[in-house]
Design a protein around this motif. Structure first.
Motif, mmCIF file in Angstrom:
data_model
loop_
_atom_site.group_PDB
_atom_site.id
_atom_site.type_symbol
_atom_site.label_atom_id
_atom_site.label_comp_id
_atom_site.label_asym_id
_atom_site.label_seq_id
_atom_site.Cartn_x
_atom_site.Cartn_y
_atom_site.Cartn_z
ATOM 1 N N GLU A 172 -2.105 -11.753 3.014
ATOM 2 C CA GLU A 172 -1.211 -12.034 2.128
ATOM 3 C C GLU A 172 0.391 -12.274 2.651
ATOM 4 O OE1 GLU A 172 -3.375 -7.642 1.191
ATOM 5 O OE2 GLU A 172 -1.494 -7.247 2.567
ATOM 6 N N ASP B 126 -9.710 -7.174 15.081
ATOM 7 C CA ASP B 126 -9.688 -6.517 13.392
ATOM 8 C C ASP B 126 -11.313 -7.181 13.104
ATOM 9 O OD1 ASP B 126 -9.293 -5.839 11.104
ATOM 10 O OD2 ASP B 126 -6.554 -6.119 11.476
ATOM 11 N N TYR C 183 4.406 1.782 1.523
ATOM 12 C CA TYR C 183 5.239 1.040 0.600
ATOM 13 C C TYR C 183 4.749 0.831 -0.731
ATOM 14 C CZ TYR C 183 8.799 -0.620 4.017
ATOM 15 O OH TYR C 183 10.262 -0.911 5.127
ATOM 16 N N HIS D 194 -16.753 -4.656 7.207
ATOM 17 C CA HIS D 194 -15.663 -5.444 6.915
ATOM 18 C C HIS D 194 -15.462 -4.327 8.357
ATOM 19 C CE1 HIS D 194 -14.806 -5.247 2.447
ATOM 20 N NE2 HIS D 194 -15.630 -4.968 2.028
HETATM 21 C C1 GDG Z 1 -10.779 -3.097 6.440
HETATM 22 C C2 GDG Z 1 -11.215 -3.674 8.503
HETATM 23 C C3 GDG Z 1 -10.491 -5.615 7.242
HETATM 24 C C4 GDG Z 1 -1.190 -1.803 4.085
HETATM 25 N N1 GDG Z 1 0.218 -1.321 4.146
HETATM 26 C C5 GDG Z 1 0.091 -1.014 2.707
HETATM 27 C C6 GDG Z 1 0.031 -1.402 2.241
HETATM 28 N N2 GDG Z 1 -1.367 -1.863 3.115
HETATM 29 C C7 GDG Z 1 -2.657 -2.747 2.653
HETATM 30 C C8 GDG Z 1 -2.181 -4.552 3.109
HETATM 31 C C9 GDG Z 1 -4.111 -4.919 3.134
HETATM 32 C C10 GDG Z 1 -4.121 -3.365 3.477
HETATM 33 O O1 GDG Z 1 -3.991 -2.937 3.071
HETATM 34 C C11 GDG Z 1 -4.931 -3.338 4.804
HETATM 35 O O2 GDG Z 1 -5.356 -4.925 5.175
HETATM 36 P P1 GDG Z 1 -6.914 -4.849 6.457
HETATM 37 O O3 GDG Z 1 -6.988 -6.170 6.281
HETATM 38 O O4 GDG Z 1 -6.230 -4.006 7.765
HETATM 39 O O5 GDG Z 1 -7.369 -3.333 5.592
HETATM 40 P P2 GDG Z 1 -8.678 -2.734 5.779
HETATM 41 O O6 GDG Z 1 -9.533 -2.218 4.343
HETATM 42 O O7 GDG Z 1 -7.348 -1.080 6.373
HETATM 43 O O8 GDG Z 1 -9.953 -3.105 6.245
HETATM 44 C C12 GDG Z 1 -10.107 -4.909 7.997
HETATM 45 C C13 GDG Z 1 -11.159 -5.715 5.479
HETATM 46 O O9 GDG Z 1 -11.404 -4.906 5.703
HETATM 47 C C14 GDG Z 1 -11.373 -6.134 4.509
HETATM 48 O O10 GDG Z 1 -12.745 -6.915 4.509
HETATM 49 O O11 GDG Z 1 -9.648 -7.445 7.217
HETATM 50 O O12 GDG Z 1 -10.522 -5.716 9.437
HETATM 51 O O13 GDG Z 1 -10.538 -3.039 9.235
HETATM 52 O O14 GDG Z 1 -4.224 -5.175 2.041
HETATM 53 O O15 GDG Z 1 -1.972 -4.498 1.375
HETATM 54 N N3 GDG Z 1 -0.746 -1.620 0.839
HETATM 55 C C15 GDG Z 1 0.778 -1.544 -0.134
HETATM 56 N N4 GDG Z 1 1.657 -0.483 0.707
HETATM 57 C C16 GDG Z 1 1.529 -0.486 2.382
HETATM 58 O O16 GDG Z 1 2.450 0.750 3.195
HETATM 59 N N5 GDG Z 1 1.003 -1.054 -0.949
#
Ligand code: GDG
Length: 746
Positions: free
Chosen positions: A388, A380, A358, A171
């Motif tokens: 999203e 990233d 949130y 990821h």
């Molecule tokens: C790995 C990789 C890759 C965030 N704040 C809140 C919240 N979120 C949710 C978002 C989104 C997810 O968390 C974060 O997205 P990422 O892409 O950064 O995903 P990670 O799992 O952290 O990271 C990344 C990913 O895997 C997928 O392969 O994209 O590069 O590092 O879905 O919506 N959700 C809620 N409240 C928040 O405050 N409910």
């Protein structure tokens, strides 16, 4: 067929409060995204009908409660917990995962630390996961391992379950070779070998896939063919699968009552102001500080936006135990204070900074209300927030500013793309984003939305699983030819009943493994012993049929009653008699070609030329693999021109280019014995392209065996030289017992 998802975190988080156990759905990209896919699988007519999840459920469960939690998780939620002590988690997760792999793979090598203690813990935790999978897995299951915390697991599983279908998805970014090589030798090789244990390894972008394949080539020396690498007993394929999101959920969220309420709250709070949004986990890779600097510059440079814009920066707490993260939080707090103090007034707060998480309703509402979303990580893997935000814009309005170093940039070309280190460019991008017309916003978003809708999380997971199934079925087809079980039994029976037998055995790669230089690949005592036993049976004729020159073969097999074919069929020596040339050959071309080879040796460090009587071989096993590709193709071009009207032939072997007299091949060498002896039983084994000449020419009844589970003209295959040795040992001991029996009867 069942799908076993294995990830560091379980899809459920378990907490113990006042002696009560609380089970909560884990938040975050993978758990939420995959859960919707897994649920939808049940209603679709897909090959997978059931799933279970294996992972760490959180550390807040006391030892006495573990048995109860385990049985509840398994029976009610199909979730198998891997309990890890806080100490283990500390060294494994906060340690090796987040202080070594995370910074290095995100191009922060100066933050990476290299602790053997943490590496050992990483191995132990991967082993604990391996045990958990072994406990739960059934023979037909598909095992899908996720992410950088479990990079050793695919190979560990392959060792214990050689026939299992194993997938791995990475990821985060896979770094370029120059960064990856910073890891200590043992660690980096184990990680690459760990990932190669999978039948299919998936990455978000083509670049990451290529970087991985390049590391495998540079560090392990395995070349790939369109992403496929031939491993000892399976084929490991690497491919690109950009993760998607639950598009419908975000696109329709603004109509849900809970979200509508939140939208109204935000609208009331922001009024007519344009809203700029950013959502990140607290992490140095996310570029939060640079973004705040860019906002400060934007406010300085474009005073016309004062009072008309508000920037909501949502920073989600994470890895609170790591010092670097706390230091960064302090820096963000200070910068936020500075911006508001410098530009704010009693009626306007330019930066609303929130350090919290949130609810989904609130997150969907802020996506819907915001005019601009700044997704500007320094690095990233993908970044789901970017996707999203765009998906949430059902009315088409909104502008995404996206860092070119996020994996998502590859699929979101319509966003305003920025270099996250360029503060100036980011400040201009904010102004540009706020000025884009609604028509243009809608045009860009619609294009991105079409893509996001088509390639959503379900499609991503299904594509991965389908590819995994197809890699497996390709392997199964090849495996039906493995000389095992009934096939082997039949062969031994035919061997036993034959009045005369011919064994045509290639040498390098078949009887012995490859060595750095040809002279190092001498036969060991055990192999000599086996060949002695086999060749001492009167019904047998053993022929070593090799590309090596005759003196070496003669020397190595002195005193054994084997026949020898040297230089791929140029020379034959039957049972310790004199050498005979099968065809009159010339070698007056050698000195000229030698000069060309030597020029190439000067330009490719590590290469050398082997001279045979009727052939020259350019070896490059120890040379830089990438430079070799270039130099060898130049050499080949030169040779093709030079040999166009000569009776010479160019042959590409394993890390060697050979030029020899035309009309000489293992086919000539092998067929010579077949035609002369007309044996009842023939076994021909080889690993190289040169052996294919012979396999192609052999009669159908011959037991032709390719070493390596690959496509071949041979009827059967064995996995490695070790299996060949084992088979020959078996034949030789079987022969001896029969002989003893015969002697006894006499
Ligand atoms: C790995 C990789 C890759 C965030 N704040 C809140 C919240 N979120 C949710 C978002 C989104 C997810 O968390 C974060 O997205 P990422 O892409 O950064 O995903 P990670 O799992 O952290 O990271 C990344 C990913 O895997 C997928 O392969 O994209 O590069 O590092 O879905 O919506 N959700 C809620 N409240 C928040 O405050 N409910």
């Amino acid at each position: 067929m069942r799908l076993i998802v294995v990830s560091n975190r379980l899809n459920l988080t378990v907490e113990e409060k006042d002696d009560k156990i609380i089970y909560k759905q884990s938040s975050g990209g993978l758990a939420t995204g995959l859960s919707s896919y897994l649920e939808s699988m049940k209603s679709r007519n897909f090959e997978i009908s059931e799933y279970l999840w294996i992972g760490w459920p959180g550390s807040a469960i006391s030892a006495e409660k573990r048995a109860e939690v385990r049985s509840e998780l398994i029976s009610k939620y199909n979730s198998h917990p891997v309990f890890l002590s806080e100490k283990a988690m500390d060294k494994f997760y906060l340690g090796f995962c987040n202080k070594t792999i995370w910074p290095l793979f995100h191009y922060f090598p100066m933050l990476a630390n290299y602790s053997s203690e943490q590496w050992n813990q990483y191995i132990s935790v991967n082993e604990a996961f391996c045990d958990a999978v072994l406990e739960a897995a059934r023979p037909d299951d598909i095992i899908w391992v996720h992410d950088y915390q479990l990079m050793l697991l695919p190979a560990m599983l392959r060792k214990k379950l050689p026939d299992a279908a194993i997938g791995y998805f990475h990821h985060i970014p896979f770094p370029s070779f120059e960064v990856f090589r910073l890891l200590p030798r043992e660690w980096r090789n184990s990680i690459l070998e760990g990932l190669l244990g999978a039948d299919l390894a998936g990455f978000h972008t083509h670049d990451y896939t290529q970087y991985f394949l390049r590391c495998v080539m540079r560090l392990l020396g395995h070349e790939h063919n369109l992403g496929a690498i031939s491993c000892v007993n399976h084929m490991s394929v690497s491919d690109t699968f950009p993760i998607g999101i639950d598009y419908k959920k975000f696109n329709s969220a603004a109509q849900k009552p809970g979200v509508v309420e939140e939208i109204n709250n935000f609208k009331a709070a922001f009024g007519e102001k344009k809203v700029i949004l950013s959502v990140d986990r607290l992490d140095y890779t996310k570029g939060i500080i640079n973004r705040l600097k860019a906002y400060e510059l934007f406010l300085e440079r474009y005073p016309e936006w004062h009072g008309r814009v508000a920037f909501l920066s949502l920073v989600v707490p994470s890895r609170t135990g790591v010092d670097q993260y706390m230091a960064m939080k302090k820096q963000i707090d200070e910068m936020a204070g500075k911006i508001n103090a410098k530009f704010g007034s009693a009626s306007w707060t330019p930066l609303i900074y929130q350090f919290k998480s949130y609810s989904f309703e609130k997150l969907a509402a802020i996506y819907s209300v915001s005019d601009v979303c700044l997704v500007t990580p320094l690095r990233d893997g993908m970044n789901l927030v970017a996707k999203e935000f765009v998906a949430s814009k059902a009315d088409g309005r909104g502008v995404l500013v996206l860092s070119e170093t996020a994996g998502a940039a590859r699929e979101m070309g319509e966003a305003i793309q920025v270099n996250p280190n360029d503060i100036d460019e980011m400040a201009s991008a904010m102004d540009e984003a706020l000025g884009i017309s609604y028509e243009e916003q809608a045009r860009r978003n619609r294009q991105m939305q079409k893509r996001l809708e088509r390639y959503d999380i379900n499609r991503w997971a299904e594509d991965f699983i389908k590819k995994l199934i197809s890699v497996r079925s390709e392997r199964s087809k090849l495996e039906t030819r493995l000389l095992r079980g009934i096939l082997k039994k039949d062969m031994i029976e035919k061997y036993a009943n034959a009045a005369s037998r011919l064994l045509l055995l290639d040498y390098d790669g078949t009887l012995v493994p490859f060595a750095d230089s040809p002279e190092k690949a001498r036969p060991g005592a055990k192999l000599i012993e086996t060949l002695k036993k086999l060749s001492s049976v009167p019904e047998n004729e053993v022929v070593i049929i090799s590309g090596r020159e005759r003196r070496t073969l003669e020397n190595w097999f002195k005193g054994i009653k084997v026949s020898l074919v040297a230089e791929h069929g140029a020379w034959v020596r039957e049972n310790e008699c004199e050498w005979k040339a099968l065809k009159p050959l010339k070698n007056d071309w050698k000195s000229h070609i030698m000069q060309i080879f030597e020029r190439c040796v000067d330009r490719l460090p590590g290469s050398f030329v082997e001279e045979k009587e009727f052939a020259l071989v350019f070896h490059y096993r120890k040379s830089d693999p990438e430079l070799s590709v270039l130099r060898v193709s130049e050499l080949r071009d030169d040779l093709i021109q030079l040999t166009a009207n000569k009776d010479l032939q160019i042959l590409m072997g394993k890390k060697a280019l050979e030029i020899r007299c035309a009309g000489v091949s293992k086919e000539t060498g092998g067929m010579h014995f077949i035609v002369e002896r007309k044996p009842d039983f023939i076994l021909s084994i080889g690993d190289d392209v040169t052996d294919e000449d012979l396999f192609r020419a052999l009669p159908e009844t011959v037991y032709s065996v390719k070493v390596g589970v690959e496509r071949s003209n041979a009827r059967y295959c064995l996995q490695s030289f070790a299996e060949v040795n084992a088979l020959l040992e078996e034949l030789s001991s079987f022969e001896n017992s029969v002989l003893l029996e015969k002697n006894f009867i006499k």
